[in-house]
Design a protein around this motif. Structure first.
Motif, PDB file in Angstrom:
ATOM      1  N   ALA A   1       0.942  -1.179   0.017  1.00 24.81           N
ATOM      2  CA  ALA A   1      -0.037  -0.086  -0.002  1.00 24.81           C
ATOM      3  C   ALA A   1       0.769   1.236  -0.095  1.00 24.81           C
ATOM      4  CB  ALA A   1      -0.999  -0.005   1.075  1.00 24.81           C
TER       5      ALA A   1
ATOM      6  N   TRP B   1      -2.945  -1.736  -5.135  1.00 23.83           N
ATOM      7  CA  TRP B   1      -2.105  -0.836  -4.246  1.00 23.83           C
ATOM      8  C   TRP B   1      -2.982   0.046  -3.482  1.00 23.83           C
ATOM      9  CZ3 TRP B   1       2.840   0.257  -7.581  1.00 23.83           C
ATOM     10  CH2 TRP B   1       3.660  -0.806  -7.616  1.00 23.83           C
TER      11      TRP B   1
ATOM     12  N   THR C   1      -7.257   1.701   6.868  1.00 24.26           N
ATOM     13  CA  THR C   1      -6.412   0.615   7.515  1.00 24.26           C
ATOM     14  C   THR C   1      -7.487  -0.860   7.206  1.00 24.26           C
ATOM     15  OG1 THR C   1      -7.413   0.681   9.683  1.00 24.26           O
ATOM     16  CG2 THR C   1      -5.202   1.637   9.261  1.00 24.26           C
TER      17      THR C   1
ATOM     18  N   LEU D   1      -5.859  -2.869   4.604  1.00 26.92           N
ATOM     19  CA  LEU D   1      -4.428  -3.405   4.836  1.00 26.92           C
ATOM     20  C   LEU D   1      -4.353  -4.719   5.523  1.00 26.92           C
ATOM     21  CD1 LEU D   1      -2.741   0.075   5.789  1.00 26.92           C
ATOM     22  CD2 LEU D   1      -3.091  -1.133   3.329  1.00 26.92           C
TER      23      LEU D   1
ATOM     24  N   CYS E   1       4.419  -1.057   3.581  1.00 29.77           N
ATOM     25  CA  CYS E   1       3.933   0.274   2.981  1.00 29.77           C
ATOM     26  C   CYS E   1       5.077   1.067   2.471  1.00 29.77           C
ATOM     27  CB  CYS E   1       3.321   0.857   4.299  1.00 29.77           C
ATOM     28  SG  CYS E   1       1.694  -0.185   4.911  1.00 29.77           S
TER      29      CYS E   1
ATOM     30  N   LEU F   1       2.827   4.129  11.451  1.00 25.14           N
ATOM     31  CA  LEU F   1       2.840   3.021  10.658  1.00 25.14           C
ATOM     32  C   LEU F   1       3.325   1.869  11.745  1.00 25.14           C
ATOM     33  CD1 LEU F   1       3.217   4.115   7.062  1.00 25.14           C
ATOM     34  CD2 LEU F   1       1.100   3.000   7.924  1.00 25.14           C
TER      35      LEU F   1
ATOM     36  N   TYR G   1       2.258  -2.017  11.145  1.00 26.65           N
ATOM     37  CA  TYR G   1       2.736  -2.120   9.743  1.00 26.65           C
ATOM     38  C   TYR G   1       4.232  -1.867   9.472  1.00 26.65           C
ATOM     39  CZ  TYR G   1      -2.296  -1.534   9.504  1.00 26.65           C
ATOM     40  OH  TYR G   1      -3.714  -1.932   9.376  1.00 26.65           O
TER      41      TYR G   1
ATOM     42  N   PRO H   1       6.689  -0.230   7.315  1.00 29.32           N
ATOM     43  CA  PRO H   1       6.981   0.819   6.112  1.00 29.32           C
ATOM     44  C   PRO H   1       8.364   0.101   5.567  1.00 29.32           C
ATOM     45  CG  PRO H   1       6.996   1.758   8.365  1.00 29.32           C
ATOM     46  CD  PRO H   1       6.611   0.414   8.446  1.00 29.32           C
TER      47      PRO H   1
END
Length: 145
Positions: free
Chosen positions: A26, A52, A73, A76, A82, A102, A107, A109
């Protein structure tokens, strides 16, 4: 926010992200600079057969409703990789704030993609966090143009 500019940016952003060796699920970043880029890039990716989704990282949690820092979210999966988007990187502070939020939300990154790198230390700050730094242009490119 100009349609021609958006088309050029999203085309280059999708090309750069696809060429990157980092897997991405994403796109998004800290509001407001990343918002139009995230939406345009998500739509552009869809045009070339990629899914994406975009997300938005708020500077402060929403004062009502869910009270979340991150919007989008629901699109995701947990631990999604990400790509953080930024219109202009100077010190990297906005990207680093989005990266922090994030990570706090679970998540991962993996990289930062900026339209313009002002060459004022942002790249180095982001790379110190272990993320790959991608740019479409830097200040020298703009001066030369």
């Amino acid at each position: 926010l100009h349609p021609e500019g958006a088309m050029l940016i999203w085309a280059l952003a999708v090309r750069e992200a696809r060429a990157s060796v980092v897997a991405v699920y994403a796109f998004g970043g800290l509001t407001l600079g990343a918002d139009p880029i995230a939406t345009a890039t998500s739509l552009a990716a869809r045009e070339v057969g990629l899914f994406w989704p975009a997300f938005i990282v708020r500077k402060e949690p929403k004062g009502h409703g869910t009270g979340r820092y991150i919007e989008g979210t629901e699109n995701l999966p947990p631990r999604a990789k990400c790509l953080v988007l930024e219109d202009v990187v100077t010190t990297g502070a906005s990207s680093l704030k989005a990266i922090e939020r994030l990570r706090e939300a679970g998540y991962e990154p993996t990289s930062v993609l900026t339209v313009v790198d002002r060459n004022e230390g942002g790249r180095e700050a982001i790379e110190r966090e272990g993320l790959r730094f991608l740019k479409l242009l830097d200040l020298a490119d703009l001066v030369q143009a």
